[in-house]
Design a protein around this motif. Structure first.
Motif, mmCIF file in Angstrom:
data_model
loop_
_atom_site.group_PDB
_atom_site.id
_atom_site.type_symbol
_atom_site.label_atom_id
_atom_site.label_comp_id
_atom_site.label_asym_id
_atom_site.label_seq_id
_atom_site.Cartn_x
_atom_site.Cartn_y
_atom_site.Cartn_z
ATOM 1 N N TYR A 102 0.985 -1.069 0.040
ATOM 2 C CA TYR A 102 -0.050 -0.046 -0.019
ATOM 3 C C TYR A 102 0.809 1.239 -0.110
ATOM 4 O O TYR A 102 2.003 1.087 0.573
ATOM 5 C CB TYR A 102 -0.879 -0.145 1.479
ATOM 6 N N ALA A 103 0.313 2.238 -0.497
ATOM 7 C CA ALA A 103 0.868 3.619 -0.303
ATOM 8 C C ALA A 103 0.698 4.135 1.225
ATOM 9 O O ALA A 103 -0.485 3.653 1.478
ATOM 10 C CB ALA A 103 0.317 4.410 -1.374
ATOM 11 N N TRP A 161 5.668 -2.947 14.069
ATOM 12 C CA TRP A 161 4.415 -2.158 13.700
ATOM 13 C C TRP A 161 3.763 -3.460 12.559
ATOM 14 O O TRP A 161 2.451 -2.853 12.149
ATOM 15 C CB TRP A 161 4.587 -0.979 13.035
ATOM 16 N N GLY A 162 4.482 -4.274 12.187
ATOM 17 C CA GLY A 162 3.867 -5.278 11.307
ATOM 18 C C GLY A 162 4.003 -5.027 9.918
ATOM 19 O O GLY A 162 3.352 -5.785 9.188
ATOM 20 N N PHE A 163 5.000 -4.150 9.538
ATOM 21 C CA PHE A 163 5.239 -4.086 8.203
ATOM 22 C C PHE A 163 6.548 -3.886 7.745
ATOM 23 O O PHE A 163 7.392 -3.717 8.682
ATOM 24 C CB PHE A 163 4.346 -2.856 7.444
ATOM 25 N N GLY A 164 7.125 -3.878 6.591
ATOM 26 C CA GLY A 164 8.368 -3.323 6.113
ATOM 27 C C GLY A 164 8.125 -2.322 5.043
ATOM 28 O O GLY A 164 7.194 -2.108 4.267
ATOM 29 N N LEU A 229 4.505 0.650 1.724
ATOM 30 C CA LEU A 229 4.906 -0.244 2.572
ATOM 31 C C LEU A 229 4.298 -1.798 1.966
ATOM 32 O O LEU A 229 3.512 -1.992 1.425
ATOM 33 C CB LEU A 229 4.256 -0.240 3.977
ATOM 34 N N ARG A 230 4.669 -2.844 2.779
ATOM 35 C CA ARG A 230 4.361 -4.274 2.544
ATOM 36 C C ARG A 230 4.149 -4.747 3.910
ATOM 37 O O ARG A 230 4.857 -4.721 4.896
ATOM 38 C CB ARG A 230 5.554 -4.928 2.038
ATOM 39 N N PRO A 260 -4.560 2.136 -1.933
ATOM 40 C CA PRO A 260 -3.976 1.458 -2.899
ATOM 41 C C PRO A 260 -2.921 2.206 -3.744
ATOM 42 O O PRO A 260 -3.172 3.347 -4.051
ATOM 43 C CB PRO A 260 -5.259 0.982 -3.914
ATOM 44 N N LEU A 261 -2.125 1.413 -4.319
ATOM 45 C CA LEU A 261 -0.958 2.014 -4.969
ATOM 46 C C LEU A 261 -1.625 2.187 -6.397
ATOM 47 O O LEU A 261 -2.507 1.724 -6.970
ATOM 48 C CB LEU A 261 0.011 0.868 -5.378
#
Length: 264
Positions: A102-103, A161-164, A229-230, A260-261
């Protein structure tokens, strides 16, 4: 059931100028969107004022708000279009899955805890003086003030935080093109050896305002991060979206929003 709101602010109105100038005043206006005593509803909010002619306030809340007071005093009550949008946040939470990209946007208050601040404030000096000899002093919350330190703080905490942060999709410059400036290189080389990542700081501010009877001042630094982020851990990421990131949440920090990207 959580709700995400977006309120359009008319920057030319008198009340709007008060709201835009003080996170303390805007916090009170946000709390006014919910019944009950002040503070009964825990919210996350963020002011997006990239376009000074069309600022927006985003609010994440547990219960459904009513923004009539904000629209009438600081918005466009008679204008066409959506003056205050309120959307159910649950469908987004249910769509989240590991590996999705996501953005994102986040305004946060990057800080660290230390028992030995480089520069002691008068209040910190008094607290240290009251610590008994041999006792362990409690840590002080110290702001990260440089862009690089704020970026390092953000990238150093994404796992919890659960993302990269996704890797940059920008190709290297063709031979013969000018090298990037120092500012650009600082932002790109966020993790030595890992390559560029899709994150940048788009705004940095120092906030200082009076609170209560005016004898107490609140001072903090904020940085706005944007990028891609992913999701790595859906449960952690969902909790991060709902609970927010870092301190100063009452003053417009901590709300992470995703979108959404764009198709390229």
């Amino acid at each position: 059931m959580p709700y995400l709101s977006r309120i359009r602010i008319n920057p030319l109105r008198t009340q709007s100028r008060r709201l835009l100038a003080s996170p303390h005043v805007l916090h009170g206006a946000v709390q006014g969107g919910f019944p009950g005593p002040p503070g009964a509803e825990r919210t996350l909010w963020r002011l997006d004022a990239d376009d000074p002619y069309r600022p927006h306030v985003y609010v994440l809340s547990r219960s459904r708000p009513d923004w009539t007071h904000l629209v009438e005093s600081a918005g466009w009550p008679g204008a066409a279009g959506e003056r205050a949008a309120v959307r159910d946040y649950e469908p987004l939470l249910k769509r989240l899955a590991e590996g999705q990209e996501y953005a994102f946007r986040l305004t946060a208050n990057p800080v660290r805890n230390t028992v030995k601040p480089e520069f002691l404030t008068p209040s910190q000096a008094k607290k240290l003086a009251r610590v008994p000899e041999g006792a362990k002093a409690r840590g002080f919350r110290v702001a990260h003030r440089t862009a690089q330190a704020q970026l390092d703080w953000f990238l150093g905490h994404t796992d919890r935080w659960g993302f990269g942060v996704s890797g940059s999709r920008t190709d290297p410059a063709a031979p013969g093109l000018a090298e990037p400036s120092d500012d650009v290189r600082d932002v790109q080389d966020v993790r030595p050896g890992s390559g560029p990542q899709e994150v940048r700081i788009t705004a940095r501010r120092r906030h200082s305002f009076a609170k209560g009877d005016g004898t107490r001042r609140v001072t903090f630094n904020s940085a706005t991060f944007e990028g891609r982020l992913r999701i790595r851990d859906v449960e952690l990421f969902s909790a991060t979206l709902l609970a927010g990131i870092g301190p100063a949440k009452a003053y417009g920090c901590g709300l992470l929003t995703v979108a959404p990207l764009r198709q390229e």
